[in-house]
Scaffold this motif. Sequence first.
Motif, short mmCIF file in Angstrom:
data_model
loop_
_atom_site.label_atom_id
_atom_site.label_comp_id
_atom_site.label_asym_id
_atom_site.label_seq_id
_atom_site.Cartn_x
_atom_site.Cartn_y
_atom_site.Cartn_z
N PHE A 30 0.85 -1.19 0.00
CA PHE A 30 0.00 0.00 0.00
C PHE A 30 0.89 1.25 0.00
O PHE A 30 0.64 2.22 -0.72
CB PHE A 30 -0.92 0.00 1.23
CG PHE A 30 -2.23 0.70 1.02
CD1 PHE A 30 -2.32 1.83 0.22
CD2 PHE A 30 -3.39 0.23 1.61
CE1 PHE A 30 -3.53 2.47 0.02
CE2 PHE A 30 -4.60 0.87 1.42
CZ PHE A 30 -4.66 1.99 0.61
N ARG A 34 0.58 2.04 -3.59
CA ARG A 34 -0.58 2.88 -3.29
C ARG A 34 -1.92 2.26 -3.64
O ARG A 34 -2.83 2.93 -4.10
CB ARG A 34 -0.44 4.24 -3.97
CG ARG A 34 0.58 5.03 -3.20
CD ARG A 34 1.00 6.30 -3.77
NE ARG A 34 1.74 7.07 -2.78
CZ ARG A 34 2.88 6.70 -2.22
NH1 ARG A 34 3.42 5.54 -2.50
NH2 ARG A 34 3.49 7.45 -1.34
N PHE A 227 -5.94 -6.74 6.74
CA PHE A 227 -6.14 -5.33 6.42
C PHE A 227 -6.32 -4.54 7.71
O PHE A 227 -5.76 -3.45 7.87
CB PHE A 227 -7.38 -5.13 5.55
CG PHE A 227 -7.12 -5.30 4.08
CD1 PHE A 227 -5.88 -5.00 3.55
CD2 PHE A 227 -8.12 -5.71 3.23
CE1 PHE A 227 -5.63 -5.14 2.20
CE2 PHE A 227 -7.88 -5.86 1.88
CZ PHE A 227 -6.63 -5.58 1.35
N ILE A 231 -4.04 -1.42 8.86
CA ILE A 231 -4.58 -0.08 9.10
C ILE A 231 -4.31 0.35 10.54
O ILE A 231 -3.94 1.48 10.81
CB ILE A 231 -6.09 -0.05 8.79
CG1 ILE A 231 -6.31 -0.28 7.30
CG2 ILE A 231 -6.69 1.29 9.19
CD1 ILE A 231 -7.74 -0.60 6.96
N ILE A 235 -0.90 2.59 7.61
CA ILE A 235 -0.52 2.14 6.27
C ILE A 235 0.87 2.65 5.91
O ILE A 235 1.21 3.79 6.20
CB ILE A 235 -1.56 2.66 5.26
CG1 ILE A 235 -2.87 1.89 5.40
CG2 ILE A 235 -1.05 2.56 3.85
CD1 ILE A 235 -2.79 0.46 5.04
N PRO A 287 -8.41 6.68 10.67
CA PRO A 287 -7.88 6.04 9.45
C PRO A 287 -6.36 6.05 9.41
O PRO A 287 -5.77 5.29 8.66
CB PRO A 287 -8.48 6.86 8.31
CG PRO A 287 -8.97 8.11 8.93
CD PRO A 287 -9.26 7.82 10.36
N ARG A 294 0.19 7.13 7.02
CA ARG A 294 -0.38 8.09 6.10
C ARG A 294 -1.78 7.69 5.69
O ARG A 294 -2.13 6.51 5.68
CB ARG A 294 0.48 8.21 4.86
CG ARG A 294 1.34 9.46 4.98
CD ARG A 294 2.60 9.37 4.21
NE ARG A 294 2.98 8.01 3.95
CZ ARG A 294 3.04 7.53 2.74
NH1 ARG A 294 2.69 8.23 1.71
NH2 ARG A 294 3.47 6.30 2.57
N VAL A 295 -2.59 8.68 5.34
CA VAL A 295 -3.93 8.40 4.83
C VAL A 295 -3.95 8.90 3.40
O VAL A 295 -3.57 10.04 3.15
CB VAL A 295 -5.00 9.13 5.64
CG1 VAL A 295 -6.36 8.76 5.13
CG2 VAL A 295 -4.86 8.77 7.10
N PHE A 296 -4.32 8.05 2.49
CA PHE A 296 -4.41 8.48 1.09
C PHE A 296 -5.83 8.91 0.81
O PHE A 296 -6.77 8.22 1.17
CB PHE A 296 -4.02 7.33 0.17
CG PHE A 296 -2.61 6.89 0.37
CD1 PHE A 296 -1.57 7.60 -0.18
CD2 PHE A 296 -2.33 5.79 1.14
CE1 PHE A 296 -0.27 7.20 0.01
CE2 PHE A 296 -1.03 5.38 1.35
CZ PHE A 296 0.01 6.09 0.78
#
Lengths: 297, 335
Positions: A30, A34, A227, A231, A235, A287, A294-296
Amino acid sequence: MLEFVNFYLIPGLVLGSIYTLGAIGVSLLFGILRFAHFAHGDMMTLGAYIALSFVIVSGWPAIAVVPFAMAATAAIAVGIDHFFYRPLRKGRTIVIVIASFGIALMIRSAVQFFWGVQIESYQTGIQRPLIFFDSLRIAERHIYMVVGAIVLVAMLHLFLSRTRTGKAMRAMSDNPSLAAITGVSHTQIIAWTWVIGAGLAAAAGVFLGMDTQLTGTMGWNLLLPVFAAAILGGIGKPYGAIAGGMVIGVAEELSSYPWLSDAPLLAPSYKTGVAFAIMVALLIWRPAGLFSGRVFR
Amino acid sequence: MSDSLFGLMMYAVALLTMGGIYAVLCLGLNIQWGFTGLFNAGIAGFFAIGAYSSALLTAPPTPNHVGGFDLPIPVGLAAAMLFSGIVAYAVGRICLRLRSDYLAMATIGIAEILRLILKNEAWLTNGSRGISNIPRPFEGLPAPQAQFAFLAVVLVIVLFVYVLIQRGAHAPWGRVMRAIRDDDIAASAVGKDVEQLRLQSFVFGSMVMGLGGALMAHSFKFIGPEATEPLLTTFLVWVMLIAGGSGNNRGAVLGAIVIWTIWSSTEVFINATISWGWVPQAWATQGAFLRVFLIGLVLQIVLQRYAKGLLPERTVEISGRARAAAPRAQPESAD
């Protein structure tokens, strides 16, 4: 107390080791590519079944064939990336996510086609747990699994912190354009990411197979907890994934401990729901995970 | 009419019936993904809510689960849409802020929790034994007419849903949805309540999926937790929409029918090759997995070569003056 340790805490740590190995791969992929790799669970299944073939051919115990299963799964993952994900990398990432759903089912159906649908196991017969200090019961395979996971994580740590490729990988996860102008090769790093992610997934699959049995859906059922662990750890943070995996694994097992009364807090059949619930709650309220990954958007 | 021709015709009827039910599911996803860009990977969950609510309300009373309440089928269908809509509202309120991959994870997670509940709460759903004796419309008619009549019911519903969505898509509502899909920041900059509109689309799409689930339950006269496995619902519907052309309602219907035909004819083909002795009998179970592999491969090919699907979305022509006034279109960004 001993019952708590023997039947809840130790299985929790074992499950946590499996989740950790899966979550590191998801987190790295991820971070660098990404996208959420929905075929990761089925890569675990693939690794477990490849190990089964090695076990049958060589007659060695499952733990001994882990390196071979890791290598074979990594090679297949690099091939899948080359043929199915790479052509889509120019477009929107969401298309790769959709493709990874398809890959998940292709891997699973290929496994079921080549190895059949009957439930398999590496070893037959009842294994008696070892008993320490008169009352602490630990199954031998659980020791192998946890030690194996620790060795793999230690190797990963050395790779990420000491080698040029490992450092480049972290650089690319943090800032791809900055990494690119300092001469980090995109293609090479992506290939390494797949080797590590798929290798660790294969190890997780073998460990899961050692702990329970091998079925075609074993990996898919692990996908969401993995997952959730990725999280939770944030991530793109492989070290966070270790903590995330352990927390989710232990939380699942402890959820059926009779905390409040004599009855389990949550019926054991809902155990897997705990990870899903933690994941959904995290996605909504935190999140970035516990360690500010990081949060995308 | 000869027997084989009759058999072929009945096969076509069965094919169209299932294709039609999948078309309803696919149209529901088209509202969410095709028009609004919401990545719902929990189709199976809304399918299940629709299927179970209609099943429980219309089945005859039994001690095995709650109800049945023996209500007329239209009541069941309406309730299926209502309950799916309520759950979608609750899910949407908390999840729709998420980026697409995260939304996919959250919706799968919720669908899987739902499947655990359906499997374990036997008092409500009869657990893994499922709900049987669900009535099918017009099943009282003699053999061929009953199938034709049910097909007609399905086709009328497909048509109804199609017209409804088509009207919505070409109304200002549809244009706002596409604006949100293509650039949600721009949409909110011109004063659109993006969150509210996304929620509308999510609830509407999920209600249609619930209707599809209810039709499936009535078609099979049985529903169990196995039917809500992600493979047969979520994944097939996604492949159908992408192959047909997301953002195009006709494409959604065509995709459903084409992919269902491929899916079900490969089963016939594999069974035939076994009965002709071309492949060993032992492959019968294995063959099913070959089909899944094939559908997965079809998806990869479509994504790589025909990303817009069989019937691509038709973009509205911008008049000369508006085009001159508008800034040059930016190439699509990497995300």
